[in-house]
Design a protein around this motif. Structure first.
Motif, PDB file in Angstrom:
ATOM      1  N   LEU A 193       8.141  -4.593 -11.795  1.00  0.00           N
ATOM      2  CA  LEU A 193       7.563  -4.465 -10.490  1.00  0.00           C
ATOM      3  C   LEU A 193       7.013  -3.209  -9.926  1.00  0.00           C
ATOM      4  CD1 LEU A 193      10.683  -6.189  -8.594  1.00  0.00           C
ATOM      5  CD2 LEU A 193       8.568  -7.272  -9.014  1.00  0.00           C
ATOM      6  N   ARG A 194       7.770  -1.972 -10.548  1.00  0.00           N
ATOM      7  CA  ARG A 194       7.058  -0.654 -10.412  1.00  0.00           C
ATOM      8  C   ARG A 194       5.739  -0.636 -11.031  1.00  0.00           C
ATOM      9  NH1 ARG A 194      12.631   0.754 -11.245  1.00  0.00           N
ATOM     10  NH2 ARG A 194      13.567   1.334  -9.264  1.00  0.00           N
ATOM     11  N   LYS A 195       5.606  -1.359 -12.182  1.00  0.00           N
ATOM     12  CA  LYS A 195       4.221  -0.992 -13.113  1.00  0.00           C
ATOM     13  C   LYS A 195       3.198  -1.881 -12.248  1.00  0.00           C
ATOM     14  CE  LYS A 195       5.683  -0.470 -17.757  1.00  0.00           C
ATOM     15  NZ  LYS A 195       5.787  -1.111 -19.061  1.00  0.00           N
ATOM     16  N   HIS A 196       3.616  -2.992 -11.732  1.00  0.00           N
ATOM     17  CA  HIS A 196       2.594  -3.993 -10.651  1.00  0.00           C
ATOM     18  C   HIS A 196       2.165  -2.992  -9.600  1.00  0.00           C
ATOM     19  CE1 HIS A 196       2.547  -7.397 -13.504  1.00  0.00           C
ATOM     20  NE2 HIS A 196       3.817  -7.274 -12.984  1.00  0.00           N
ATOM     21  N   HIS A 197       3.153  -2.295  -8.921  1.00  0.00           N
ATOM     22  CA  HIS A 197       2.905  -1.544  -7.820  1.00  0.00           C
ATOM     23  C   HIS A 197       2.057  -0.346  -8.278  1.00  0.00           C
ATOM     24  CE1 HIS A 197       4.272   1.428  -4.717  1.00  0.00           C
ATOM     25  NE2 HIS A 197       4.123   0.417  -4.063  1.00  0.00           N
ATOM     26  N   GLN A 198       2.442   0.534  -9.149  1.00  0.00           N
ATOM     27  CA  GLN A 198       1.612   1.497  -9.571  1.00  0.00           C
ATOM     28  C   GLN A 198       0.012   1.090  -9.767  1.00  0.00           C
ATOM     29  OE1 GLN A 198       2.003   4.760  -9.595  1.00  0.00           O
ATOM     30  NE2 GLN A 198       4.185   4.280  -8.330  1.00  0.00           N
ATOM     31  N   ALA A 199       0.007   0.097 -10.484  1.00  0.00           N
ATOM     32  CA  ALA A 199      -1.497  -0.308 -10.883  1.00  0.00           C
ATOM     33  C   ALA A 199      -2.134  -0.722  -9.466  1.00  0.00           C
ATOM     34  CB  ALA A 199      -1.240  -1.705 -11.762  1.00  0.00           C
ATOM     35  N   LEU A 200      -1.382  -1.269  -8.781  1.00  0.00           N
ATOM     36  CA  LEU A 200      -2.180  -1.620  -7.295  1.00  0.00           C
ATOM     37  C   LEU A 200      -2.641  -0.275  -6.617  1.00  0.00           C
ATOM     38  CD1 LEU A 200      -2.822  -3.308  -4.949  1.00  0.00           C
ATOM     39  CD2 LEU A 200      -0.479  -3.347  -4.203  1.00  0.00           C
ATOM     40  N   LYS A 208       0.992   9.092  -2.316  1.00  0.00           N
ATOM     41  CA  LYS A 208       1.944   9.497  -1.186  1.00  0.00           C
ATOM     42  C   LYS A 208       1.791  10.076  -0.015  1.00  0.00           C
ATOM     43  CE  LYS A 208       6.011   9.382  -4.325  1.00  0.00           C
ATOM     44  NZ  LYS A 208       7.124   9.940  -4.997  1.00  0.00           N
ATOM     45  N   LYS A 209       0.350  10.702   0.101  1.00  0.00           N
ATOM     46  CA  LYS A 209      -0.240  11.509   1.096  1.00  0.00           C
ATOM     47  C   LYS A 209      -1.235  10.532   2.070  1.00  0.00           C
ATOM     48  CE  LYS A 209      -0.060  16.038  -0.932  1.00  0.00           C
ATOM     49  NZ  LYS A 209      -0.730  17.029  -1.384  1.00  0.00           N
ATOM     50  N   SER A 210      -1.339   9.537   1.460  1.00  0.00           N
ATOM     51  CA  SER A 210      -2.363   8.554   2.009  1.00  0.00           C
ATOM     52  C   SER A 210      -1.581   7.689   3.333  1.00  0.00           C
ATOM     53  CB  SER A 210      -2.887   7.262   1.440  1.00  0.00           C
ATOM     54  OG  SER A 210      -3.635   7.844  -0.107  1.00  0.00           O
ATOM     55  N   PRO A 211      -2.475   7.678   4.507  1.00  0.00           N
ATOM     56  CA  PRO A 211      -1.802   7.414   5.651  1.00  0.00           C
ATOM     57  C   PRO A 211      -1.282   5.728   5.637  1.00  0.00           C
ATOM     58  CG  PRO A 211      -4.156   7.271   5.933  1.00  0.00           C
ATOM     59  CD  PRO A 211      -3.882   8.079   4.734  1.00  0.00           C
ATOM     60  N   PHE A 213       0.138   4.484   2.847  1.00  0.00           N
ATOM     61  CA  PHE A 213       1.023   4.571   1.532  1.00  0.00           C
ATOM     62  C   PHE A 213       1.916   3.735   2.061  1.00  0.00           C
ATOM     63  CE2 PHE A 213       4.674   6.152  -0.439  1.00  0.00           C
ATOM     64  CZ  PHE A 213       4.401   5.644  -1.964  1.00  0.00           C
ATOM     65  N   SER A 214       2.758   3.908   3.255  1.00  0.00           N
ATOM     66  CA  SER A 214       4.083   3.121   3.891  1.00  0.00           C
ATOM     67  C   SER A 214       3.999   1.298   3.556  1.00  0.00           C
ATOM     68  CB  SER A 214       4.107   3.426   5.100  1.00  0.00           C
ATOM     69  OG  SER A 214       3.533   3.061   5.870  1.00  0.00           O
ATOM     70  N   ILE A 215       2.657   1.174   3.797  1.00  0.00           N
ATOM     71  CA  ILE A 215       2.686  -0.518   3.915  1.00  0.00           C
ATOM     72  C   ILE A 215       2.453  -0.910   2.283  1.00  0.00           C
ATOM     73  CG2 ILE A 215       0.839  -2.253   4.272  1.00  0.00           C
ATOM     74  CD1 ILE A 215      -0.475  -0.485   6.488  1.00  0.00           C
ATOM     75  N   TYR A 216       2.063  -0.090   1.305  1.00  0.00           N
ATOM     76  CA  TYR A 216       2.105  -0.440   0.113  1.00  0.00           C
ATOM     77  C   TYR A 216       3.261  -0.156  -0.554  1.00  0.00           C
ATOM     78  CZ  TYR A 216      -2.960  -0.309  -0.157  1.00  0.00           C
ATOM     79  OH  TYR A 216      -4.306  -0.660   0.019  1.00  0.00           O
ATOM     80  N   GLN A 217       4.262   0.695  -0.084  1.00  0.00           N
ATOM     81  CA  GLN A 217       5.585   1.157  -0.500  1.00  0.00           C
ATOM     82  C   GLN A 217       6.526   0.017   0.094  1.00  0.00           C
ATOM     83  OE1 GLN A 217       6.514   3.309  -2.469  1.00  0.00           O
ATOM     84  NE2 GLN A 217       8.698   2.469  -2.462  1.00  0.00           N
ATOM     85  N   GLY A 218       6.070  -0.550   1.234  1.00  0.00           N
ATOM     86  CA  GLY A 218       6.949  -1.820   1.708  1.00  0.00           C
ATOM     87  C   GLY A 218       6.979  -3.094   0.672  1.00  0.00           C
ATOM     88  N   LEU A 220       6.857  -2.845  -2.490  1.00  0.00           N
ATOM     89  CA  LEU A 220       7.914  -2.765  -3.600  1.00  0.00           C
ATOM     90  C   LEU A 220       9.293  -2.685  -3.207  1.00  0.00           C
ATOM     91  CD1 LEU A 220       8.269  -1.739  -6.553  1.00  0.00           C
ATOM     92  CD2 LEU A 220       8.142   0.407  -5.768  1.00  0.00           C
ATOM     93  N   ASP A 221       9.397  -2.181  -1.995  1.00  0.00           N
ATOM     94  CA  ASP A 221      10.889  -2.143  -1.681  1.00  0.00           C
ATOM     95  C   ASP A 221      11.508  -3.371  -1.226  1.00  0.00           C
ATOM     96  OD1 ASP A 221      10.617   0.529  -1.552  1.00  0.00           O
ATOM     97  OD2 ASP A 221      10.313   0.914   0.636  1.00  0.00           O
ATOM     98  N   LYS A 222      10.435  -4.423  -0.727  1.00  0.00           N
ATOM     99  CA  LYS A 222      10.954  -5.754  -0.313  1.00  0.00           C
ATOM    100  C   LYS A 222      11.296  -6.603  -1.641  1.00  0.00           C
ATOM    101  CE  LYS A 222       9.358  -9.939   1.308  1.00  0.00           C
ATOM    102  NZ  LYS A 222       8.176 -10.763   2.197  1.00  0.00           N
ATOM    103  N   THR A 223      10.655  -6.357  -2.872  1.00  0.00           N
ATOM    104  CA  THR A 223      10.808  -7.012  -4.018  1.00  0.00           C
ATOM    105  C   THR A 223      12.271  -6.391  -4.840  1.00  0.00           C
ATOM    106  OG1 THR A 223       9.105  -5.667  -5.172  1.00  0.00           O
ATOM    107  CG2 THR A 223       8.544  -7.929  -4.602  1.00  0.00           C
ATOM    108  N   LEU A 224      12.069  -5.142  -4.726  1.00  0.00           N
ATOM    109  CA  LEU A 224      13.142  -4.286  -5.468  1.00  0.00           C
ATOM    110  C   LEU A 224      14.750  -4.926  -4.584  1.00  0.00           C
ATOM    111  CD1 LEU A 224      12.226  -0.758  -6.141  1.00  0.00           C
ATOM    112  CD2 LEU A 224      12.500  -2.677  -7.710  1.00  0.00           C
ATOM    113  N   GLY A 225      14.543  -5.065  -3.311  1.00  0.00           N
ATOM    114  CA  GLY A 225      15.542  -5.551  -2.461  1.00  0.00           C
ATOM    115  C   GLY A 225      15.947  -6.812  -2.693  1.00  0.00           C
TER     116      GLY A 225
END
Length: 239
Positions: A193-200, A208-211, A213-218, A220-225
């Protein structure tokens, strides 16, 4: 005799007409400016009116990554469901789902699914009976069951077409072993999952500094959850 004012009146009239004409031009110019402003406003790209979060999750790259992550998650869910079945002592044909039979001449070198060469039935809720369609495939099916290395599954030949597998009730050690196996699979899935996320993130040029970023991080957080929830459910089931 007083002079006539026709000349003066004429001059006054011309001045008034010119003033009126100038005001008319000003009003016309104002209307043109307003129309241009309105047209420009209507010409704004539709994308600019869509919230950033909605625009991102609708993008092609985001959807591709999300699809890959969901596929990995569903695979893990099915694997854990099979482990749960064994941990609770329920005997079903699904216990032999990992078996791949290497029949000579098969197109897939990894082997074919067991149901393609045999039927699997349940007897008295504790025993699996595997009946092959053709006698010559029995030895390949038997070997495939051994090769699958499914805990507590040992094939016993009954006749030229039938294999018997007695499933013992799971012990505490067995249930713990199954849960340990699930935790290893969970970590493997997290890595995927992390590999797919990093590729995206790389394709979309996001850090992480992109405005956004939180949308993309969401994602990953959802699937890991979800992975954590599946594992927690298994732990509760296995005691």
């Amino acid at each position: 005799m007083f002079p006539t004012c026709s000349t003066a009146c004429c001059s006054c009239g011309h001045a008034a007409a010119k003033k009126s004409k100038d005001k008319g031009k000003e009003r016309e110019k104002e209307r043109e400016t307003e129309a241009a402003s309105s047209k420009k406003s209507k010409g704004v790209a539709t994308d600019a009116l869509i919230p950033a979060s909605q625009r991102i999750v609708s993008s092609e790259e985001y959807k591709k990554a999300e699809g890959k992550m969901q596929t990995a998650l569903e695979w893990f869910r099915k694997e854990v469901a099979a482990l749960e079945t064994r941990a609770t002592g329920r005997v079903t044909p699904a216990l032999l789902a990992p078996v791949r039979v290497k029949v000579p001449g098969a197109a897939d070198s990894r082997g074919v699914r067991l149901e393609e060469v045999a039927t699997v039935g349940v007897k008295e809720g504790t025993t699996l009976l595997v009946t092959v369609f053709e006698e010559h495939t029995l030895k390949y099916v038997e070997q495939a069951i051994y090769d699958a290395k499914i805990p507590s599954v040992t094939p016993q030949k009954l006749d030229d077409r039938t294999i018997k597998i007695s499933i013992p009730k799971p012990t505490v050690e067995t249930r713990n072993a199954l849960y340990t196996s699930a935790t290893r699979q969970a970590e493997d899935i997290r890595v995927q999952l992390r590999k797919h996320h990093q590729a995206l993130l790389k394709k979309e040029d996001i850090d992480k500094k992109s405005p956004d970023f939180s949308i993309y991080q969401g994602l990953l957080d959802k699937t890991l959850g979800e992975v954590d929830k599946i594992l927690a459910h298994l732990k509760k089931t296995t005691g």
